[in-house]
Design a protein around this motif. Structure first.
Motif: not given
Length: 284
Positions: A44-61
């Motif tokens: 999976v791409p780090e742009s979506d699943f790296g630590e910083t990006a993932l924190k933001a993504r997890l708010e998108d239900l």
């Protein structure tokens, strides 16, 4: 990055079946092997699943639900072929070498768990206390005796309501004990989950018990039939049975990431994990 779905024992048939699958983010699915075991992973791409990006993504239900559905689909595909140890949603490592190191380090633990879960499936059992039938006369409407007054009527009404509520919850408690006893007569293990409230609770009634049971695969129909029969004999109670599922609730060690800082691995779950990981994005 490497997204990890589950731990299992590899074979050629499993590897061939997974080679045709697409998992999280539409990525291909493969096996990372070590010491006779394998972790099912996708790049999976780090742009979506790296630590910083993932924190933001997890708010998108919506995004989180799509990831959870893909995660569950891969776990179920493995479960259809062999024993599986599901890992938590968004279990991530920097690369396959990190996955292999984790698997090598914890191979004995994983092998023991796979042995314990072999030939078993998970069933979910929720018990609901049903509300009183609509249209029942309110206690306050009972009046007219010579020694009554509005104040006394009100107090008596509140006392009846309180006793009625206490009786209902006592009946629900007894029902939960009865159903659990029937379930544990066939199950080899049980996990108690938190009760479901608000949007997570489906159908009429109040959730008073939410358990998962580990049951021998061949006794699944007997388990379902026996619990439904037990529920039918209890007034004011609804029993909801789901399964069979991969044993999500019985992975005793479900954190497969590295706790050390220098590993720089990420293992996160979002605020919606309550239903998305535990109930497989609404499919259970």
């Amino acid at each position: 990055m490497s997204y990890s779905y589950a731990v299992t024992r590899p074979d050629a048939s499993l590897e061939e079946g997974l080679s045709r699958m697409r998992g999280v983010a539409g990525a291909p699915v493969r096996l990372v092997r070590a010491r006779g075991l394998a972790v099912v992973v996708s790049p999976v791409p780090e742009s979506d699943f790296g630590e910083t990006a993932l924190k933001a993504r997890l708010e998108d239900l919506d995004w989180l639900e799509s990831v959870a559905r893909a995660h569950h689909a891969v776990v179920e595909a493995v479960f259809a072929r062999t024993t599986v140890l599901p890992l938590r949603l968004a279990t991530l490592h920097l690369d396959d070498n990190r996955v292999r190191d984790m698997l090598d380090r914890r191979a004995d633990e994983f092998a023991w768990l796979l042995d314990q879960l072999a030939g078993h499936v998970e069933w979910g059992v929720k018990v609901y206390a049903l509300p009183s039938a609509p249209g029942s006369p309110a206690p306050a409407a009972v009046s007219g005796a010579a020694d009554t007054s509005p104040g006394r009527d009100y107090l008596r009404s509140r006392q009846r309501q309180r006793r009625s509520g206490e009786d209902a919850w006592r009946a629900a408690h007894d029902a939960v004990l009865s159903i659990d006893a029937a379930a544990r007569g066939l199950a080899v293990d049980r996990v108690q989950h938190r009760l479901q409230e608000g949007e997570l609770a489906t159908g009429p009634g109040y959730n008073v018990s939410n358990n998962a049971y580990l049951v021998p695969r061949e006794r699944g129909e007997e388990f379902q039939s026996q619990l439904l029969g037990a529920g039918e004999n209890l007034d004011g109670i609804r029993v909801d049975i789901t399964g069979p599922w991969a044993p999500y609730s019985f992975t005793a060690s479900d954190d497969a990431s590295d706790d050390t800082d220098d590993a720089q691995e990420t293992h996160r779950e979002g605020g919606a994990e309550a239903e998305i990981t535990e109930r497989k994005a609404g499919t259970q």
